[in-house]
Design a protein around this motif. Structure first.
Motif, PDB file in Angstrom:
ATOM      1  N   ILE A  14       0.835  -1.199   0.000  1.00 21.42           N
ATOM      2  CA  ILE A  14       0.000   0.000   0.000  1.00 21.42           C
ATOM      3  C   ILE A  14       0.868   1.247   0.000  1.00 21.42           C
ATOM      4  O   ILE A  14       1.980   1.254   0.533  1.00 21.42           O
ATOM      5  CB  ILE A  14      -0.964   0.028   1.206  1.00 21.42           C
ATOM      6  CG1 ILE A  14      -0.226  -0.300   2.497  1.00 21.42           C
ATOM      7  CG2 ILE A  14      -2.086  -0.906   1.001  1.00 21.42           C
ATOM      8  CD1 ILE A  14      -1.093  -0.201   3.697  1.00 21.42           C
ATOM      9  N   HIS A  36       2.373  -3.357   3.911  1.00 24.79           N
ATOM     10  CA  HIS A  36       1.515  -4.146   3.031  1.00 24.79           C
ATOM     11  C   HIS A  36       0.369  -4.748   3.829  1.00 24.79           C
ATOM     12  O   HIS A  36       0.450  -4.889   5.052  1.00 24.79           O
ATOM     13  CB  HIS A  36       2.311  -5.232   2.312  1.00 24.79           C
ATOM     14  CG  HIS A  36       3.129  -6.097   3.212  1.00 24.79           C
ATOM     15  ND1 HIS A  36       4.443  -5.793   3.502  1.00 24.79           N
ATOM     16  CD2 HIS A  36       2.820  -7.210   3.906  1.00 24.79           C
ATOM     17  CE1 HIS A  36       4.898  -6.714   4.330  1.00 24.79           C
ATOM     18  NE2 HIS A  36       3.947  -7.575   4.596  1.00 24.79           N
ATOM     19  N   LYS A  53      -5.035  -0.879  -7.551  1.00 21.26           N
ATOM     20  CA  LYS A  53      -4.222   0.335  -7.450  1.00 21.26           C
ATOM     21  C   LYS A  53      -4.868   1.485  -8.220  1.00 21.26           C
ATOM     22  O   LYS A  53      -5.009   2.593  -7.714  1.00 21.26           O
ATOM     23  CB  LYS A  53      -2.862   0.004  -8.046  1.00 21.26           C
ATOM     24  CG  LYS A  53      -1.692   0.830  -7.607  1.00 21.26           C
ATOM     25  CD  LYS A  53      -1.157   0.420  -6.361  1.00 21.26           C
ATOM     26  CE  LYS A  53       0.105   0.694  -5.777  1.00 21.26           C
ATOM     27  NZ  LYS A  53       0.263   0.122  -4.475  1.00 21.26           N
ATOM     28  N   GLU A  94      -7.170   2.757  -4.886  1.00 20.70           N
ATOM     29  CA  GLU A  94      -6.261   3.397  -3.943  1.00 20.70           C
ATOM     30  C   GLU A  94      -5.814   4.768  -4.420  1.00 20.70           C
ATOM     31  O   GLU A  94      -5.790   5.722  -3.649  1.00 20.70           O
ATOM     32  CB  GLU A  94      -5.056   2.491  -3.723  1.00 20.70           C
ATOM     33  CG  GLU A  94      -4.205   3.015  -2.586  1.00 20.70           C
ATOM     34  CD  GLU A  94      -3.052   2.127  -2.280  1.00 20.70           C
ATOM     35  OE1 GLU A  94      -2.868   1.142  -2.997  1.00 20.70           O
ATOM     36  OE2 GLU A  94      -2.335   2.445  -1.324  1.00 20.70           O
TER      37      GLU A  94
END
Lengths: 91, 160, 126
Positions: B97, B129, B148, B152
């Motif tokens: 992340i 992570h 992603k 995110e």
């Protein structure tokens, strides 16, 4: 057909059937966590049941009960997971 | 940023008090009206003052996008539950992340958990992570890239 | 018009709840069961309470309904994450059809990963 009779004849049986299914898993569940999740879902569906009942009874006071139940529903899951975690570490 | 949000709320309350009707339609109308009035008033000011007016539409687009994703995934799971054969290929994936603070990680975890089929199982001790349990795992790289790009990046753009 | 909308919304909500309950009954392992049930149930209850808000159409009741949906959407992911982590730590098995497990080995020796809390609780016992 009015809304109330439609809700009583069609929607309420679906909710009751799903409550029975969840209760079967609650009785069957091989591990403790299965039962905990089934209990959590029982309470969550209970909130929906109360909302539907307040629609049928045409009385908004029942939504207060639903609000308190929704607030404390996840506390049981949190307490159970904390307890299971501790029990695993201690033995 | 916060200053303009408070000004917008103040204008909304003035609108609601002047019209004298307290319901959601009137409240939303006052909010939109105040938003446009403030936008008109700040058209000559510095760019960092105008950030609020670009962030609000982005938040709305993100929420709509998220609701669409949630519905789509729910329908997919529903079809899989009702039909007799089980097509699930579950797996646990390690996912790096970019989110740094606790608040960003909490929001990301909530959003991952609310889309059916995906669920966060564990977070690493150094917060670098997380481990995601997903129900339909075809291609690991593709899943990570999709997460992603779609979730995110947009979330961090809003929060930072 | 309003009546039709209430009927459609409550039926959709009930069907989502039914799907969640069938899912909890016939999914093969604990993790798939968890990842279906929590969210489908939450969406179904959101639909039913939305129907209630449309039926009453008062300011205070709409606020109450928003509060209930907000509480459910905030708390259910937290509960799901906690119970999933606990079940992995206590060693609930994954389904045989699982493709990959990258968390494997992290909790094979539970005493190592949680050294501090274990020692502190041992001290308390002694």
């Amino acid at each position: 057909m009015t809304v109330e009779s439609y809700l009583i004849t069609f929607v309420m049986p679906i909710i009751c059937l799903s409550l029975i299914f969840i209760f079967l898993r609650f009785l069957k569940g091989p591990a403790v966590v299965d039962r905990v999740v089934a209990l959590d879902l029982l309470i969550t569906v209970g909130v929906g049941f109360i909302g539907l009942f307040s629609l049928i009874a045409n009385n908004a006071i029942f939504l207060d009960v639903a609000m308190i139940l929704a607030l404390i529903a996840f506390l049981s899951t949190v307490a159970f997971s904390f307890y299971l975690d501790k029990r695993d570490k201690d033995d | 940023m916060l200053k303009y949000f408070l000004l917008n709320l103040l204008l909304t309350f003035v609108w609601v008090a002047l019209t004298g009707q307290l319901n959601y339609t009137n409240f939303a109308f006052g909010l939109i009206l105040g938003f446009f009035i403030l936008w008109m008033l700040t058209r000559n000011s510095k760019p960092q003052d105008k950030e609020y007016f670009y962030r609000v539409p982005k938040i709305l687009v993100f929420i709509l996008n998220f609701l669409y994703d949630m519905l789509e995934a729910n329908l997919r799971v529903a079809i899989d539950v009702v039909t007799p054969n089980l097509h699930a290929t579950p797996g646990i994936i390690k996912y790096d992340i970019d989110a740094k603070t606790d608040f960003e990680i909490t929001m990301l975890t909530n959003i991952i958990a609310l889309t059916p089929g995906t669920m966060v199982i564990d977070i690493a001790d150094d917060k670098s992570h997380i481990f995601i349990h997903t129900m339909y795992l075809k291609d690991k790289e593709k899943f990570i890239n999709r997460m992603k790009e779609r979730t995110e990046k947009k979330l961090l753009e809003l929060l930072r | 018009m309003t009546d039709t909308f209430i009927m459609v919304l409550s039926t959709i909500g009930a069907v989502f709840i039914l799907i969640a309950s069938i899912g909890i009954l016939r999914m093969p392992d604990f993790y798939t069961r968890l990842s279906i049930t929590i969210k489908a149930g939450t969406l179904g209850i959101g639909c039913i309470l939305g129907a209630a808000a449309i039926h009453f159409s008062e300011f205070s009741i709409t606020t109450k309904v928003f509060a209930i949906i907000f509480f459910l959407f905030i708390t259910s992911p937290v509960a799901a994450f906690l119970i999933a982590r606990t079940s992995y730590v206590t060693g609930i098995k994954l389904w045989s059809g699982t493709v990959m497990d990258e968390l494997k080995g992290r909790y094979s020796t539970p005493k190592v990963s949680s050294k501090e809390s274990t020692t502190s609780s041992n001290k308390n016992i002694e």
